[in-house]
Design a protein around this motif. Structure first.
Motif, PDB file in Angstrom:
ATOM      1  N   SER A  87      -6.517  -3.404   3.061  1.00  0.00           N
ATOM      2  CA  SER A  87      -5.695  -2.745   2.180  1.00  0.00           C
ATOM      3  C   SER A  87      -6.496  -1.467   1.508  1.00  0.00           C
ATOM      4  O   SER A  87      -5.950  -0.629   1.183  1.00  0.00           O
ATOM      5  CB  SER A  87      -4.954  -3.481   1.275  1.00  0.00           C
TER       6      SER A  87
ATOM      7  N   VAL B  26       0.963  -1.473  -0.068  1.00  0.00           N
ATOM      8  CA  VAL B  26      -0.029  -0.013   0.127  1.00  0.00           C
ATOM      9  C   VAL B  26       0.762   1.043   0.006  1.00  0.00           C
ATOM     10  O   VAL B  26       0.695   2.356  -0.748  1.00  0.00           O
ATOM     11  CB  VAL B  26      -1.072  -0.123   1.203  1.00  0.00           C
TER      12      VAL B  26
ATOM     13  N   TRP C 210       1.258   4.104  -2.779  1.00  0.00           N
ATOM     14  CA  TRP C 210       0.890   5.405  -2.424  1.00  0.00           C
ATOM     15  C   TRP C 210       2.079   6.482  -3.007  1.00  0.00           C
ATOM     16  O   TRP C 210       1.795   7.323  -3.537  1.00  0.00           O
ATOM     17  CB  TRP C 210       0.564   5.472  -0.956  1.00  0.00           C
TER      18      TRP C 210
ATOM     19  N   LEU D  98      -5.490   2.367   1.803  1.00  0.00           N
ATOM     20  CA  LEU D  98      -5.386   3.050   0.465  1.00  0.00           C
ATOM     21  C   LEU D  98      -6.613   4.482   0.631  1.00  0.00           C
ATOM     22  O   LEU D  98      -6.116   5.385   0.103  1.00  0.00           O
ATOM     23  CB  LEU D  98      -5.325   2.220  -0.790  1.00  0.00           C
TER      24      LEU D  98
ATOM     25  N   VAL E 159      -2.052  -3.090  -4.976  1.00  0.00           N
ATOM     26  CA  VAL E 159      -2.667  -3.342  -4.315  1.00  0.00           C
ATOM     27  C   VAL E 159      -3.540  -4.412  -4.860  1.00  0.00           C
ATOM     28  O   VAL E 159      -3.912  -5.437  -3.934  1.00  0.00           O
ATOM     29  CB  VAL E 159      -3.402  -2.099  -3.556  1.00  0.00           C
TER      30      VAL E 159
END
Length: 166
Positions: free
Chosen positions: A68, A25, A29, A72, A45
């Motif tokens: 997850s 994650v 990101w 996110l 992910v």
């Protein structure tokens, strides 16, 4: 009556998988969301959630997808969209859980096609949810987010198979 005690190997596996999920994650990101080509970006992910579903079944796929996706959503300020889409995909992929996941070694073609189909379904659901939430429909959503993102994720799945070490 089922017991909730876990052996040390089960606990280590749960902690290792959780840490891997958090790392995926954070990688999504910080890195992958910035590697945009014409607005499309790969979804690591989603590949992680697919791994969970195929390896551990629909319950773990659903829970892993939700957690997850929720993380996110918190990082990307898109509350609920990723959590719902990833949860549904984790559950659906978990329906096809492998009997012997350690022995599964996909070819590059299988990885590309599997990643493409997985991402097309996920991104289609995500674009539909995004269109409902934002109240808009644009060609960008179809071209970049749905099709472009699916192709990018399929290429990422091939890369994952190439660098897989276990």
């Amino acid at each position: 009556m089922p017991t909730l005690l876990l052996s040390s190997t089960q606990l280590v596996r749960i902690l290792r998988t959780t840490l891997l999920g958090v790392l995926v994650v954070v990688l999504q990101w910080l890195v992958l969301n910035r590697l945009r080509l014409w607005g499309a970006y790969p979804d690591a992910v989603l590949l992680f959630v697919a791994y969970l579903g195929l390896t551990y079944g629909r319950r773990v796929g659903l829970i892993g997808g939700f957690l997850s996706g929720f993380l996110l959503d918190a990082l990307l300020d898109s509350w609920g969209l990723h959590a719902l889409a990833k949860s549904l995909m984790g559950f659906l992929i978990g329906l096809f859980a492998l009997q012997e996941p350690e022995a599964f070694r996909p070819t590059l073609g299988q990885a590309f096609l599997g990643g493409l189909v997985l991402a097309l379904v996920h991104n289609g659901l995500f674009v539909a949810l995004l269109a409902l939430a934002a109240g808009t429909r644009t060609a960008f959503m179809l071209e970049a987010l749905w099709l472009g993102g699916a192709l990018y994720t399929a290429f990422l799945s091939v890369l994952v198979v190439l660098v897989r070490t276990d």
